[in-house]
Design a protein around this motif. Structure first.
Motif, PDB file in Angstrom:
ATOM      1  N   GLU A  35       0.854  -1.180   0.000  1.00 48.30           N
ATOM      2  CA  GLU A  35       0.000   0.000   0.000  1.00 48.30           C
ATOM      3  C   GLU A  35       0.893   1.234   0.000  1.00 48.30           C
ATOM      4  N   ALA A  36       0.659   2.127  -0.966  1.00 50.84           N
ATOM      5  CA  ALA A  36       1.489   3.327  -1.082  1.00 50.84           C
ATOM      6  C   ALA A  36       0.616   4.563  -1.126  1.00 50.84           C
ATOM      7  N   GLY A  37       1.118   5.643  -0.565  1.00 51.31           N
ATOM      8  CA  GLY A  37       0.463   6.938  -0.667  1.00 51.31           C
ATOM      9  C   GLY A  37       0.901   7.615  -1.955  1.00 51.31           C
ATOM     10  N   LEU A  38       0.235   8.700  -2.296  1.00 51.55           N
ATOM     11  CA  LEU A  38       0.532   9.431  -3.529  1.00 51.55           C
ATOM     12  C   LEU A  38       0.787  10.901  -3.232  1.00 51.55           C
ATOM     13  N   VAL A  39       1.700  11.521  -3.979  1.00 49.75           N
ATOM     14  CA  VAL A  39       1.893  12.964  -3.917  1.00 49.75           C
ATOM     15  C   VAL A  39       1.033  13.550  -5.029  1.00 49.75           C
ATOM     16  N   LEU A  40       0.012  14.329  -4.645  1.00 52.39           N
ATOM     17  CA  LEU A  40      -0.971  14.840  -5.602  1.00 52.39           C
ATOM     18  C   LEU A  40      -1.104  16.348  -5.502  1.00 52.39           C
ATOM     19  N   THR A  41      -1.677  16.938  -6.558  1.00 54.10           N
ATOM     20  CA  THR A  41      -2.024  18.357  -6.521  1.00 54.10           C
ATOM     21  C   THR A  41      -3.488  18.474  -6.090  1.00 54.10           C
ATOM     22  N   GLY A  42      -3.953  19.694  -5.867  1.00 55.31           N
ATOM     23  CA  GLY A  42      -5.320  19.916  -5.376  1.00 55.31           C
ATOM     24  C   GLY A  42      -6.392  19.422  -6.324  1.00 55.31           C
ATOM     25  N   THR A  43      -6.209  19.656  -7.629  1.00 63.47           N
ATOM     26  CA  THR A  43      -7.243  19.233  -8.569  1.00 63.47           C
ATOM     27  C   THR A  43      -7.222  17.719  -8.787  1.00 63.47           C
ATOM     28  N   GLU A  44      -6.059  17.079  -8.574  1.00 65.28           N
ATOM     29  CA  GLU A  44      -5.977  15.618  -8.743  1.00 65.28           C
ATOM     30  C   GLU A  44      -6.799  14.896  -7.692  1.00 65.28           C
ATOM     31  N   ILE A  45      -6.703  15.323  -6.449  1.00 66.85           N
ATOM     32  CA  ILE A  45      -7.453  14.650  -5.385  1.00 66.85           C
ATOM     33  C   ILE A  45      -8.949  14.859  -5.588  1.00 66.85           C
ATOM     34  N   LYS A  46      -9.339  15.995  -6.137  1.00 66.63           N
ATOM     35  CA  LYS A  46     -10.760  16.222  -6.412  1.00 66.63           C
ATOM     36  C   LYS A  46     -11.253  15.289  -7.508  1.00 66.63           C
ATOM     37  N   SER A  47     -10.447  15.061  -8.538  1.00 65.70           N
ATOM     38  CA  SER A  47     -10.815  14.115  -9.594  1.00 65.70           C
ATOM     39  C   SER A  47     -10.862  12.688  -9.061  1.00 65.70           C
ATOM     40  N   ILE A  48      -9.955  12.353  -8.156  1.00 67.27           N
ATOM     41  CA  ILE A  48      -9.951  11.009  -7.560  1.00 67.27           C
ATOM     42  C   ILE A  48     -11.217  10.806  -6.746  1.00 67.27           C
ATOM     43  N   ARG A  49     -11.622  11.816  -5.984  1.00 65.17           N
ATOM     44  CA  ARG A  49     -12.855  11.698  -5.208  1.00 65.17           C
ATOM     45  C   ARG A  49     -14.076  11.573  -6.104  1.00 65.17           C
ATOM     46  N   ASP A  50     -13.994  12.127  -7.331  1.00 66.93           N
ATOM     47  CA  ASP A  50     -15.065  11.961  -8.322  1.00 66.93           C
ATOM     48  C   ASP A  50     -14.961  10.627  -9.059  1.00 66.93           C
ATOM     49  N   HIS A  73      -4.025   7.451 -15.606  1.00 64.52           N
ATOM     50  CA  HIS A  73      -4.799   8.597 -16.088  1.00 64.52           C
ATOM     51  C   HIS A  73      -5.762   9.064 -15.004  1.00 64.52           C
ATOM     52  N   ILE A  74      -5.539  10.283 -14.517  1.00 66.61           N
ATOM     53  CA  ILE A  74      -6.470  10.949 -13.597  1.00 66.61           C
ATOM     54  C   ILE A  74      -7.014  12.143 -14.376  1.00 66.61           C
ATOM     55  N   SER A  75      -8.286  12.087 -14.712  1.00 62.23           N
ATOM     56  CA  SER A  75      -8.891  13.122 -15.568  1.00 62.23           C
ATOM     57  C   SER A  75      -8.780  14.507 -14.948  1.00 62.23           C
ATOM     58  N   GLU A  76      -8.778  15.516 -15.818  1.00 61.45           N
ATOM     59  CA  GLU A  76      -8.764  16.890 -15.331  1.00 61.45           C
ATOM     60  C   GLU A  76     -10.042  17.159 -14.554  1.00 61.45           C
ATOM     61  N   TYR A  77      -9.920  17.958 -13.509  1.00 63.42           N
ATOM     62  CA  TYR A  77     -11.073  18.300 -12.679  1.00 63.42           C
ATOM     63  C   TYR A  77     -11.990  19.242 -13.448  1.00 63.42           C
ATOM     64  N   ALA A  78     -13.280  18.901 -13.502  1.00 64.95           N
ATOM     65  CA  ALA A  78     -14.247  19.668 -14.293  1.00 64.95           C
ATOM     66  C   ALA A  78     -14.380  21.099 -13.789  1.00 64.95           C
ATOM     67  N   GLY A  79     -14.286  21.293 -12.485  1.00 62.30           N
ATOM     68  CA  GLY A  79     -14.439  22.635 -11.919  1.00 62.30           C
ATOM     69  C   GLY A  79     -13.121  23.377 -11.820  1.00 62.30           C
ATOM     70  N   GLY A  80     -12.072  22.847 -12.453  1.00 64.53           N
ATOM     71  CA  GLY A  80     -10.750  23.461 -12.376  1.00 64.53           C
ATOM     72  C   GLY A  80     -10.619  24.665 -13.283  1.00 64.53           C
ATOM     73  N   ASN A  81      -9.425  25.249 -13.279  1.00 60.89           N
ATOM     74  CA  ASN A  81      -9.163  26.427 -14.102  1.00 60.89           C
ATOM     75  C   ASN A  81      -7.909  26.176 -14.945  1.00 60.89           C
ATOM     76  N   ILE A  82      -7.200  27.217 -15.310  1.00 64.26           N
ATOM     77  CA  ILE A  82      -6.019  27.045 -16.159  1.00 64.26           C
ATOM     78  C   ILE A  82      -4.887  26.313 -15.442  1.00 64.26           C
ATOM     79  N   PHE A  83      -4.961  26.201 -14.133  1.00 62.25           N
ATOM     80  CA  PHE A  83      -3.927  25.522 -13.361  1.00 62.25           C
ATOM     81  C   PHE A  83      -4.254  24.046 -13.138  1.00 62.25           C
ATOM     82  N   ASN A  84      -5.147  23.492 -13.956  1.00 62.35           N
ATOM     83  CA  ASN A  84      -5.475  22.073 -13.861  1.00 62.35           C
ATOM     84  C   ASN A  84      -4.231  21.234 -14.133  1.00 62.35           C
TER      85      ASN A  84
END
Length: 161
Positions: A35-50, A73-84
């Motif tokens: 079991e491993a943890g991941l280093v993610l950005t803010g929009t990535e964790i939101k896409s994972i929760r979706d 592949h972790i899709s871009e967050y739909a509610g994100g902006n140019i910093f996706n």
């Protein structure tokens, strides 16, 4: 209320399951899991929760002394902006040094690889279940299918008794 112990409510792993690589167990013989943890950005964790994750072609690989998750592949967050985030960017995996040494030794053998089996949320954090795996031959896959069919027939017969 002294002396009263309340039971903890545990959420089953199925509720927190984000993505599963069903093809991995078909294509590989998994010998060990981590079991491993991941280093993610803010929009990535939101896409994972979706639950917008695809583990199908993913694998893990060492780069220097760090383990990286590639081609997931972790899709871009739909509610994100140019910093996706970039959907296919490589993500650093978080493991203890002892585990990293053990994994490095296991995958140094030719034909052994590290594949992501599941991604799930645990206490609010995204986790990946990695499998140390060896590729199956076509005849191994046929044998597994035959054994599964036999087990199903046995279950059907026993169900009537």
């Amino acid at each position: 209320m002294k002396g009263v112990v309340m039971a903890k409510q545990h959420q089953s792993n199925h509720e927190n399951l984000v993505a599963q690589n069903k093809k991995a167990r078909h294509d590989y013989a998994v010998t060990d899991t981590y079991e491993a943890g991941l280093v993610l950005t803010g929009t990535e964790i939101k896409s994972i929760r979706d639950r917008r994750v695809n583990l199908k072609d993913g694998y893990a690989q060492f780069h220097r002394d760090e383990l990286w998750l590639m081609n997931v592949h972790i899709s871009e967050y739909a509610g994100g902006n140019i910093f996706n985030h970039d959907p296919l960017r490589n993500r650093k995996l978080l493991l203890h040094k002892k585990e990293l040494k053990k994994i490095r030794g296991e995958i140094s053998v030719k034909g052994i690889t590290l594949v992501p089996l599941k991604m799930y949320l645990k206490h609010g954090y995204a986790k990946v279940l990695l499998g140390v795996a060896k590729g199956k031959h076509e005849y191994d896959k046929r044998n597994d299918i035959k054994k599964r069919e036999q087990d199903r027939q046995i279950e059907r017969v026993l169900k009537h008794y």
